[in-house]
Design an enzyme around this catalytic site. Structure first.
Site, short mmCIF file in Angstrom:
data_model
loop_
_atom_site.label_atom_id
_atom_site.label_comp_id
_atom_site.label_asym_id
_atom_site.label_seq_id
_atom_site.Cartn_x
_atom_site.Cartn_y
_atom_site.Cartn_z
N LEU A 209 29.30 41.09 -4.51
CA LEU A 209 29.42 41.72 -5.89
C LEU A 209 30.12 40.58 -6.80
CD1 LEU A 209 30.67 45.22 -6.15
CD2 LEU A 209 28.52 44.38 -6.83
N ASP A 210 29.44 40.09 -7.89
CA ASP A 210 29.95 39.29 -9.05
C ASP A 210 31.09 39.38 -9.22
OD1 ASP A 210 27.37 37.61 -8.80
OD2 ASP A 210 26.56 38.59 -10.32
N PRO A 211 32.07 38.63 -9.73
CA PRO A 211 33.47 38.96 -10.12
C PRO A 211 33.38 39.90 -11.18
CG PRO A 211 33.16 36.56 -9.60
CD PRO A 211 31.97 37.26 -9.55
#
Length: 310
Positions: A48-50
């Site tokens: 998951l992207d930040p």
């Protein structure tokens, strides 16, 4: 001859379904969970992207052997697209590369959605983990290189417009298969509507086979650090784990006895008998006394182990 090093940490095994907060990287999350649990090893099933929040399944110990089965599962995301700007990263982090004063109507948005359902061709974002000539696309993009990323087929099972709160934003929900980039959907929506667009909010609510109510907020885990007694703290953490078998719920299941479990653990096949026994399966899993023993294949009346669990 030196003795092999004993692995550091506890041989704990299971899945922790983390509700990852925004501005917290997936690798950082895995390190934090591994440290909290004092686990020998850990890994996650799908980055998951930040800037994204939500479900990040984290495998501990032997459960890491089941990560590929979760990686292949369906996923559900809720996301917000902001219209008027295309960005280098296709989300809020990037620089603006295109802009427009045009804004789509709700009906225009609804009209394009059927084109994005089913098996579609998608070009991953420039800032993605796709490998180009052996290097990650995001590394090349950070170095200022414009690379041509080939399109690939992805599966979109469901795509719903949830709301258009104002002219500048729209909220969606998508159920998709492995390898789908939601950021690319936002980019492509904007281009087709002639107004440009990027992701301004992203939350993953489901990763098969784990349900949304299985998620544990990071804050709840961190709060357990206040328990001074280490055994009590670890017991509280362990109570939040999901059994390793849950990751394999889509596979055929064999219940075996202790003698058969011993044979499998030694790497030997076992006979599969009975009127209801599967005839042939490329993958199945076997349990004894409720514990995962092996993943293997069934054929010619035998279950042959491919992965054995402690």
């Amino acid at each position: 001859m030196s003795k092999p090093r004993k692995p550091k940490g506890r041989p704990i095994s299971g899945w922790l379904i983390l509700d990852k907060p925004v501005d917290f990287g997936s690798t950082e999350a895995v390190s934090k969970i591994k440290w909290l649990y004092k686990a020998q090893k850990a890994g996650h099933a799908g980055t998951l992207d930040p800037l994204a929040s939500g479900m990040l399944p984290i495998a501990l110990g032997d459960a890491t052997k089941t990560v590929p089965y979760v990686m292949d599962g369906r996923k559900i995301y809720e996301f917000t697209v902001s219209w008027g700007e295309e960005r280098s990263t296709d989300d809020l982090e990037g620089e603006v590369t295109q802009s427009s004063d045009k804004r789509p109507t709700e009906q225009h948005i609804r009209d394009i959605l059927p084109k994005y359902i089913g098996t579609i061709s998608q070009v991953p974002p420039q800032f993605s983990a796709i490998k180009i000539a052996g290097e990650r696309a995001y590394d090349l993009a950070r170095d200022g290189e414009a690379v041509e990323i080939p399109s690939r087929e992805v599966e979109i099972f469901r795509l719903t417009l949830l709301a258009c709160p104002d002219a500048n934003t729209a909220h969606f929900e998508v159920e998709c298969g492995k390898g789908t980039y939601v950021r690319a959907l936002a980019r492509d929506f904007g281009r087709e509507l002639g107004c440009y667009g990027h992701i301004s909010g992203l939350r993953r609510t489901f990763v098969a086979p784990f349900a949304e109510d299985a998620m544990v907020p990071l804050a709840d885990l961190v709060a357990l650090e206040a328990i001074d007694d280490m055994d009590e703290r670890l017991a509280a953490l362990d109570a939040l784990l999901i059994d390793t078998c849950e990751a394999l719920s889509a596979l055929p299941h064999l219940v075996i006895n202790d003698d058969q479990a011993h044979r499998l653990k030694m790497g030997n096949p076992i006979l599969v008998r009975g009127r209801d026994a599967p005839i042939a399966e490329s993958e199945a899993y076997a349990t004894a006394r409720g514990k995962l023993i092996a993943i293997g294949e069934i054929g010619q009346g035998e279950f042959r182990p491919k992965r054995v669990f402690a």
